[in-house]
Motif scaffolding. Structure first.
Motif, PDB file in Angstrom:
ATOM      1  N   UNK A  77      33.605  47.580  40.851  1.00  5.26           N
ATOM      2  CA  UNK A  77      32.530  47.561  41.975  1.00  5.26           C
ATOM      3  C   UNK A  77      32.063  46.783  41.730  1.00  5.26           C
ATOM      4  N   UNK A  78      31.463  46.946  43.035  1.00  8.94           N
ATOM      5  CA  UNK A  78      31.434  45.682  43.978  1.00  8.94           C
ATOM      6  C   UNK A  78      31.867  44.812  44.074  1.00  8.94           C
ATOM      7  N   UNK A  79      33.087  45.023  43.933  1.00  7.51           N
ATOM      8  CA  UNK A  79      34.375  44.758  45.254  1.00  7.51           C
ATOM      9  C   UNK A  79      35.117  43.268  44.267  1.00  7.51           C
ATOM     10  N   UNK A  80      34.332  43.075  42.848  1.00  5.70           N
ATOM     11  CA  UNK A  80      34.852  42.004  41.981  1.00  5.70           C
ATOM     12  C   UNK A  80      34.499  42.330  40.904  1.00  5.70           C
ATOM     13  N   UNK A  81      34.197  42.612  40.520  1.00  4.82           N
ATOM     14  CA  UNK A  81      34.006  43.846  39.022  1.00  4.82           C
ATOM     15  C   UNK A  81      35.077  44.575  38.086  1.00  4.82           C
ATOM     16  N   UNK A  82      35.665  44.033  37.601  1.00  4.08           N
ATOM     17  CA  UNK A  82      36.962  44.957  37.544  1.00  4.08           C
ATOM     18  C   UNK A  82      37.137  45.137  35.861  1.00  4.08           C
TER      19      UNK A  82
ATOM     20  N   UNK B  68      35.728  29.933  45.039  1.00  4.84           N
ATOM     21  CA  UNK B  68      36.155  31.774  44.340  1.00  4.84           C
ATOM     22  C   UNK B  68      37.494  31.215  43.931  1.00  4.84           C
ATOM     23  N   UNK B  69      37.810  31.510  42.427  1.00  5.81           N
ATOM     24  CA  UNK B  69      38.482  31.626  41.593  1.00  5.81           C
ATOM     25  C   UNK B  69      38.816  33.046  41.198  1.00  5.81           C
ATOM     26  N   UNK B  70      39.957  33.587  41.864  1.00  2.00           N
ATOM     27  CA  UNK B  70      40.812  34.493  41.518  1.00  2.00           C
ATOM     28  C   UNK B  70      42.229  34.252  40.777  1.00  2.00           C
TER      29      UNK B  70
ATOM     30  N   UNK C  58      36.747  33.617  32.856  1.00  2.00           N
ATOM     31  CA  UNK C  58      36.834  34.326  33.528  1.00  2.00           C
ATOM     32  C   UNK C  58      38.417  34.505  34.675  1.00  2.00           C
ATOM     33  N   UNK C  59      38.305  35.592  34.753  1.00  2.00           N
ATOM     34  CA  UNK C  59      39.669  35.325  35.245  1.00  2.00           C
ATOM     35  C   UNK C  59      39.228  35.754  37.382  1.00  2.00           C
ATOM     36  N   UNK C  60      37.905  36.235  37.589  1.00  2.00           N
ATOM     37  CA  UNK C  60      37.346  36.311  39.156  1.00  2.00           C
ATOM     38  C   UNK C  60      35.576  35.736  39.098  1.00  2.00           C
ATOM     39  N   UNK C  61      35.434  34.476  39.857  1.00  2.00           N
ATOM     40  CA  UNK C  61      34.380  34.188  39.588  1.00  2.00           C
ATOM     41  C   UNK C  61      33.739  33.180  40.395  1.00  2.00           C
TER      42      UNK C  61
ATOM     43  N   UNK D  18      41.491  35.214  53.403  1.00  2.00           N
ATOM     44  CA  UNK D  18      42.149  36.329  52.420  1.00  2.00           C
ATOM     45  C   UNK D  18      41.443  36.503  51.670  1.00  2.00           C
ATOM     46  N   UNK D  19      40.659  37.055  51.434  1.00  2.00           N
ATOM     47  CA  UNK D  19      40.140  37.010  49.355  1.00  2.00           C
ATOM     48  C   UNK D  19      40.471  38.289  48.877  1.00  2.00           C
ATOM     49  N   UNK D  20      40.378  38.865  50.050  1.00  2.00           N
ATOM     50  CA  UNK D  20      40.407  40.100  49.347  1.00  2.00           C
ATOM     51  C   UNK D  20      41.294  41.212  48.960  1.00  2.00           C
ATOM     52  N   UNK D  21      42.571  40.199  49.757  1.00  2.00           N
ATOM     53  CA  UNK D  21      43.881  41.004  49.560  1.00  2.00           C
ATOM     54  C   UNK D  21      44.624  40.437  48.504  1.00  2.00           C
ATOM     55  N   UNK D  22      43.757  38.800  47.565  1.00  2.00           N
ATOM     56  CA  UNK D  22      44.417  37.950  46.250  1.00  2.00           C
ATOM     57  C   UNK D  22      42.804  39.133  45.143  1.00  2.00           C
ATOM     58  N   UNK D  23      42.660  40.062  45.515  1.00  2.00           N
ATOM     59  CA  UNK D  23      42.128  40.723  44.105  1.00  2.00           C
ATOM     60  C   UNK D  23      42.902  42.502  43.767  1.00  2.00           C
ATOM     61  N   UNK D  24      43.474  42.562  45.023  1.00  2.00           N
ATOM     62  CA  UNK D  24      44.390  43.504  44.594  1.00  2.00           C
ATOM     63  C   UNK D  24      45.662  43.502  44.222  1.00  2.00           C
ATOM     64  N   UNK D  25      45.916  42.018  44.748  1.00  2.00           N
ATOM     65  CA  UNK D  25      47.112  41.518  43.624  1.00  2.00           C
ATOM     66  C   UNK D  25      46.423  41.241  42.890  1.00  2.00           C
ATOM     67  N   UNK D  26      45.729  40.646  42.051  1.00  2.00           N
ATOM     68  CA  UNK D  26      45.479  40.125  40.462  1.00  2.00           C
ATOM     69  C   UNK D  26      45.568  41.930  39.639  1.00  2.00           C
ATOM     70  N   UNK D  27      45.368  42.738  40.068  1.00  2.00           N
ATOM     71  CA  UNK D  27      45.026  44.374  39.739  1.00  2.00           C
ATOM     72  C   UNK D  27      46.412  44.647  39.693  1.00  2.00           C
ATOM     73  N   UNK D  28      46.779  43.860  40.182  1.00  2.00           N
ATOM     74  CA  UNK D  28      48.538  45.313  40.410  1.00  2.00           C
ATOM     75  C   UNK D  28      48.719  45.443  40.793  1.00  2.00           C
ATOM     76  N   UNK D  29      48.359  45.859  42.695  1.00  2.00           N
ATOM     77  CA  UNK D  29      48.755  46.608  43.431  1.00  2.00           C
ATOM     78  C   UNK D  29      49.704  46.208  44.067  1.00  2.00           C
TER      79      UNK D  29
END
Length: 336
Positions: free
Chosen positions: A55-60, A165-167, A279-282, A324-335
């Motif tokens: 949700x809203x890119x960074x709520x997981x 931005x902490x991921x 926090x993991x994403x913040x 390229x922070x969007x890629x990092x979000x998907x990496x964290x989610x295991x995709x």
């Protein structure tokens, strides 16, 4: 860079830009995208047997509800930071107008910030100068209470503001957020300079573009007046006029990439802050006049921990390297 060559997917322009970034990365990985609630920027991403709500890119799922609540509430976040010996502005919290106003003598001689406990984007925040009148102070207090049942009054820390931005266990990007501003050319009025700057195709409204247009409301008028200016003032060549006191990109500010410039110990402080909140994403907001030097407690403080950090200020900065922070979000989610 212009809006037309930011390489974002077609057909998603109505969604906020951080979500567009996630969609772009999902498409690149052949991840199926299901729209759960378009207006809420709520998606489900599916790859084989692996599915995730975003949700809203960074709520997981990576962050718990309690982690969100702690980050959202400035009193709670300041508490856990202080307990972990992380520098925060000195101040007090209040749950009613009368008690806040009764402490006017405590803050009268110093510059202070009055802010709601649970708002984002700089909403309801007031900066009261040293020696400010009681009536002006009262206006700020009442305004903050109109946005939140509790407020904080704290020391004003001088310096630019930086979003870390902490991921996961990494600071993946750092952005200096500069308040909405225009720079003079010796002939144009402030209003004309705003119009020129707003023609930048990267500026829009509603968080659907990398930058937001600078507005001309009573707030901007008040900030200009504090500099002895108004919308009809002609600025000298190179003279900068600020339109906002808060540095949020959502109110017309500029994003400048600082990832490679900040002292490494500031990144360690940001990571420690995220860890304190579990926090993991913040996003960690740090203010400092010496961000490129080893941290000195006299010259920096943690302002906030943000539970829903936007991605676009790092992917598409006003100036500097795109991260390229969007890629990092998907990496964290295991995709994959």
């Amino acid at each position: 860079m212009t809006q037309s060559n930011m390489d974002l997917p077609k057909g998603w322009e109505d969604m906020e830009i951080s979500t567009q970034i996630i969609v772009r990365e999902a498409i690149a990985r052949n991840i199926q995208i299901e729209i759960v609630d378009r207006k809420e920027n709520f998606l489900r991403l599916v790859q084989g047997n692996h599915s995730e709500f975003v949700k809203e890119a960074s709520k997981t799922r990576l962050d718990s509800l309690m982690t969100y609540l702690v980050m959202e509430n400035k009193i709670a976040s300041k508490l856990i930071l202080s307990e972990n010996k992380i520098r925060v502005p000195l101040g007090r919290s209040y749950s009613d107008v009368a008690s806040a106003l009764s402490d006017f003598p405590v803050f009268e001689a110093s510059k202070k910030v009055i802010k709601p406990v649970t708002t984002n984007f700089g909403i309801g925040i007031g900066i009261s100068p040293a020696g400010d009148s009681f009536d002006h102070f009262k206006t700020f207090v009442e305004r903050s209470f109109s946005y939140s049942p509790s407020i904080i009054i704290e020391e004003f820390i001088e310096g630019p503001e930086y979003r870390f931005l902490v991921l996961g266990d990494e600071v993946v990007a750092v952005c200096n957020r500069v308040p909405a501003n225009v720079k003079g050319d010796g002939k144009s009025t402030v209003a004309e300079l705003i119009g020129i700057k707003n023609r930048d195709p990267r500026r829009g409204e509603g968080h659907k573009t990398p930058l937001e247009k600078i507005q001309m409301t009573e707030i901007e008028k008040e900030v200009l007046a504090s500099q002895g200016l108004d919308f009809s003032s002609v600025l000298a060549q190179g003279q900068t006029a600020y339109l906002r006191k808060n540095s949020n990109i959502s109110t017309g500010g500029d994003s400048l990439d600082f990832t490679d410039k900040v002292h490494p110990e500031f990144k360690e402080i940001a990571l420690a802050s995220a860890k304190a909140a579990n926090a993991v994403i913040c996003g960690i907001d740090i203010i400092s006049t010496q961000i490129e030097q080893r941290p000195d407690p006299k010259h920096y403080a943690i302002l906030e921990i943000n539970f829903n950090p936007v991605l676009y200020i790092h992917e598409f900065p006003y100036e500097g390297k795109e991260r390229q922070v969007g890629k990092k979000i998907l990496d964290l989610l295991g995709f994959e």
